[in-house]
Design an enzyme around this catalytic site. Structure first.
Site, PDB file in Angstrom:
ATOM      1  CG  ASP A   1     -18.140  -9.561  -5.752  1.00 21.22           C
ATOM      2  OD1 ASP A   1     -19.084 -10.337  -6.024  1.00 21.22           O
ATOM      3  OD2 ASP A   1     -18.313  -8.443  -5.231  1.00 21.22           O
TER       4      ASP A   1
ATOM      5  NE  ARG B   1     -15.550   0.203  -7.873  1.00 19.27           N
ATOM      6  CZ  ARG B   1     -16.222  -0.213  -6.805  1.00 19.27           C
ATOM      7  NH1 ARG B   1     -16.217  -1.478  -6.456  1.00 19.27           N
ATOM      8  NH2 ARG B   1     -16.947   0.634  -6.099  1.00 19.27           N
TER       9      ARG B   1
ATOM     10  CB  CYS C   1      -5.874  -1.024  -4.253  1.00 16.95           C
ATOM     11  SG  CYS C   1      -5.796  -2.014  -5.746  1.00 16.95           S
ATOM     12  N   PRO C   2      -8.448   0.815  -4.460  1.00 13.39           N
ATOM     13  CG  PRO C   2      -8.216   3.124  -4.190  1.00 13.39           C
ATOM     14  CD  PRO C   2      -7.676   1.816  -3.709  1.00 13.39           C
TER      15      PRO C   2
ATOM     16  CD  GLU D   1     -18.663  -4.636 -11.920  1.00  8.95           C
ATOM     17  OE1 GLU D   1     -17.797  -5.423 -11.532  1.00  8.95           O
ATOM     18  OE2 GLU D   1     -19.414  -4.002 -11.154  1.00  8.95           O
TER      19      GLU D   1
ATOM     20  CG  HIS E   1     -20.127  -5.310  -7.740  1.00  4.54           C
ATOM     21  ND1 HIS E   1     -19.462  -4.416  -8.537  1.00  4.54           N
ATOM     22  CD2 HIS E   1     -19.978  -4.859  -6.471  1.00  4.54           C
ATOM     23  CE1 HIS E   1     -18.943  -3.467  -7.770  1.00  4.54           C
ATOM     24  NE2 HIS E   1     -19.246  -3.733  -6.509  1.00  4.54           N
TER      25      HIS E   1
ATOM     26  CG  ASP F   1      -2.037   0.987   1.180  1.00  7.26           C
ATOM     27  OD1 ASP F   1      -1.792   2.148   0.801  1.00  7.26           O
ATOM     28  OD2 ASP F   1      -3.180   0.606   1.494  1.00  7.26           O
TER      29      ASP F   1
HETATM   30  P1  NAI Z   1     -10.102   2.336   1.653  1.00  8.17           P
HETATM   31  O1  NAI Z   1     -10.055   3.672   1.008  1.00  8.17           O
HETATM   32  O2  NAI Z   1     -10.359   2.215   3.119  1.00  8.17           O
HETATM   33  O3  NAI Z   1      -8.732   1.545   1.346  1.00  8.17           O
HETATM   34  C1  NAI Z   1      -8.121   1.513   0.089  1.00  8.17           C
HETATM   35  C2  NAI Z   1      -6.631   1.352   0.331  1.00  8.17           C
HETATM   36  O4  NAI Z   1      -6.015   1.120  -0.940  1.00  8.17           O
HETATM   37  C3  NAI Z   1      -5.975   2.574   0.954  1.00  8.17           C
HETATM   38  O5  NAI Z   1      -5.220   2.206   2.094  1.00  8.17           O
HETATM   39  C4  NAI Z   1      -5.086   3.103  -0.154  1.00  8.17           C
HETATM   40  O6  NAI Z   1      -3.894   3.725   0.327  1.00  8.17           O
HETATM   41  C5  NAI Z   1      -4.777   1.813  -0.897  1.00  8.17           C
HETATM   42  N1  NAI Z   1      -4.226   2.015  -2.234  1.00  8.17           N
HETATM   43  C6  NAI Z   1      -4.382   3.062  -3.080  1.00  8.17           C
HETATM   44  N2  NAI Z   1      -3.641   2.897  -4.177  1.00  8.17           N
HETATM   45  C7  NAI Z   1      -2.983   1.720  -4.028  1.00  8.17           C
HETATM   46  C8  NAI Z   1      -2.032   1.013  -4.818  1.00  8.17           C
HETATM   47  N3  NAI Z   1      -1.593   1.494  -5.990  1.00  8.17           N
HETATM   48  N4  NAI Z   1      -1.563  -0.169  -4.348  1.00  8.17           N
HETATM   49  C9  NAI Z   1      -1.962  -0.661  -3.156  1.00  8.17           C
HETATM   50  N5  NAI Z   1      -2.842  -0.015  -2.360  1.00  8.17           N
HETATM   51  C10 NAI Z   1      -3.357   1.146  -2.792  1.00  8.17           C
HETATM   52  O7  NAI Z   1     -11.192   1.505   0.817  1.00  8.17           O
HETATM   53  P2  NAI Z   1     -11.991   0.211   1.267  1.00  8.17           P
HETATM   54  O8  NAI Z   1     -13.256   0.612   1.943  1.00  8.17           O
HETATM   55  O9  NAI Z   1     -11.084  -0.727   1.955  1.00  8.17           O
HETATM   56  O10 NAI Z   1     -12.402  -0.384  -0.160  1.00  8.17           O
HETATM   57  C11 NAI Z   1     -11.420  -0.843  -1.067  1.00  8.17           C
HETATM   58  C12 NAI Z   1     -12.037  -1.014  -2.430  1.00  8.17           C
HETATM   59  O11 NAI Z   1     -12.975  -2.102  -2.403  1.00  8.17           O
HETATM   60  C13 NAI Z   1     -12.901   0.191  -2.897  1.00  8.17           C
HETATM   61  O12 NAI Z   1     -12.115   1.191  -3.508  1.00  8.17           O
HETATM   62  C14 NAI Z   1     -13.839  -0.446  -3.881  1.00  8.17           C
HETATM   63  O13 NAI Z   1     -13.247  -0.368  -5.162  1.00  8.17           O
HETATM   64  C15 NAI Z   1     -13.932  -1.902  -3.435  1.00  8.17           C
HETATM   65  N6  NAI Z   1     -15.258  -2.260  -2.930  1.00  8.17           N
HETATM   66  C16 NAI Z   1     -15.888  -3.348  -3.485  1.00  8.17           C
HETATM   67  C17 NAI Z   1     -17.139  -3.723  -3.048  1.00  8.17           C
HETATM   68  C18 NAI Z   1     -17.833  -4.936  -3.592  1.00  8.17           C
HETATM   69  O14 NAI Z   1     -19.020  -5.127  -3.333  1.00  8.17           O
HETATM   70  N7  NAI Z   1     -17.155  -5.802  -4.354  1.00  8.17           N
HETATM   71  C19 NAI Z   1     -17.863  -2.948  -2.022  1.00  8.17           C
HETATM   72  C20 NAI Z   1     -17.068  -1.865  -1.449  1.00  8.17           C
HETATM   73  C21 NAI Z   1     -15.831  -1.528  -1.918  1.00  8.17           C
END
Ligand code: NAI
Length: 331
Positions: free
Chosen positions: A257, A233, A204-205, A262, A294, A174
């Site tokens: 997922d 994603r 990651c996002p 998608e 998803h 990260d």
């Molecule tokens: P968050 O914002 O708490 O954590 C994301 C982490 O990814 C952060 O610590 C950030 O520094 C890190 N990051 C950014 N760029 C990166 C890189 N190049 N390499 C490694 N790490 C990197 O977000 P949260 O809540 O943990 O969600 C993560 C992702 O999960 C969301 O962005 C969303 O895309 C996905 N998601 C999927 C869902 C689903 O139903 N499948 C539902 C909710 C979120």
């Protein structure tokens, strides 16, 4: 406020209506996905409530603006589908639900790991057909294996916790290591994670930096037979490269997922028609690939949080007080 709720499924209607106590806002639930074709349905609405596969590019935002929309309330944490610079130029406020149930997504990622490892989806069908043979169902002990977590935010850290509970070693990558990470989370360079992990999970996002983070070059650095899980994603993974990795055996198990394209598939019942995505259909032919549409977020707790935070965001926008989870472009 008058709110047009796009991509509204029966469960959205149930949870959002429940959160709109006292019917303080006027909600119109629209089944349509928000696109340039459907944006005129929002004419005259103060706010648009949108989900992950709704389109909020410059064209759609211009249409919404012309129709009088001042607020876009996302029912998601991710906002990669919104042209934030255009929204700001037009004076449209964008709000989101920053974290609704990180447990829901982390637990689903673990469900994919467990199902893929022991092939319970194959066993289920076999037993129903009276086939009790075990060939092809061989798994491995999770205990002692190395799990690579890419992205240690809300979800990634919970996933790390659960996998640690199985007795796994956890390595992580990260750009912003979390102060909340427990001491067992070892931050390592991405190349080290690729080379050492038996299971890699993406949390990651989607950003310009993470687009196709998992490409042919990354896969080449991974262990033979690696398990890859993506609940982040779709576009973080280059699907063509992953298909090549599955064909060569480099990727031993794949759990998705989310999927690159998608928007054209997920959340709809397409079982009566033809699925016109050859890449997706190729993925479904592998016995060691498990895809869900998803649904990682889909728990009662998450839907309650999403609905309540969305309505609270709208209240705060309208009243000018209270907490509003606003998204702004990184300029
Ligand atoms: P968050 O914002 O708490 O954590 C994301 C982490 O990814 C952060 O610590 C950030 O520094 C890190 N990051 C950014 N760029 C990166 C890189 N190049 N390499 C490694 N790490 C990197 O977000 P949260 O809540 O943990 O969600 C993560 C992702 O999960 C969301 O962005 C969303 O895309 C996905 N998601 C999927 C869902 C689903 O139903 N499948 C539902 C909710 C979120």
């Amino acid at each position: 406020m008058r709110i047009a709720v796009f991509s509204a499924k029966p469960y959205d209607r149930t949870f959002i209506t429940r959160a709109n106590a006292g019917e303080r806002h006027s909600l119109s639930f629209l089944e349509a996905r928000l696109t340039a074709d459907t944006a005129p349905l929002a004419n005259g609405f103060d706010a648009v409530c949108a989900f992950v596969n709704d389109c909020l590019d410059a064209t759609v935002l211009e249409q919404l603006h012309n129709g009088g929309t001042r607020l876009v309330a996302l029912r998601s944490a991710g906002f990669n589908h919104v042209d934030l610079a255009t929204a700001e130029r037009l004076g449209i406020t964008v709000v989101r639900v920053p974290a609704y149930s990180p447990h829901a997504v982390a637990e689903h990622a673990v469900a994919l790991v467990l199902s893929l490892n022991r092939m319970t989806y194959r066993a289920y069908n076999r037993v129903r057909e009276g086939n009790f043979a075990l060939d092809g169902l061989l798994g491995f002990d999770l205990h002692g294996k190395t799990v690579g977590v890419i992205g240690t935010g809300h979800i990634g850290l919970i996933f790390a916790d659960i996998m640690h509970g199985f007795g796994c070693r956890v390595v992580a990558s990260d750009p912003f290591p979390s102060p909340a990470a427990k001491s067992f989370v070892e931050y390592v360079p991405l190349a080290t994670l690729f080379a050492s992990a038996d299971i890699i999970s993406l949390h990651c996002p989607l950003t310009p930096e993470t687009h196709h983070l998992i490409n042919a070059d990354a896969i080449a650095q991974m262990k033979e037979g690696v398990m890859l899980i993506n609940t982040g994603r779709g576009r973080v993974v280059d699907t063509q490269a992953v298909i090549a990795g599955l064909k060569s055996g480099k990727i031993g198990r794949l759990g998705l997922d989310v999927y690159e394209e998608e928007e054209q598939l997920f959340f709809e019942d397409l079982s009566q028609g033809v699925i016109d995505d050859d890449q997706f259909m190729r993925l479904t032919t592998f016995h060691n690939v498990l895809i869900t549409g998803h649904q990682a977020f889909f728990t009662a707790e998450a839907l309650t949080n999403i609905a309540e935070t969305t309505l609270a965001n709208i209240d705060a926008f309208e009243s000018g007080s209270g907490t509003m989870h606003r998204v702004v472009s990184a300029k």
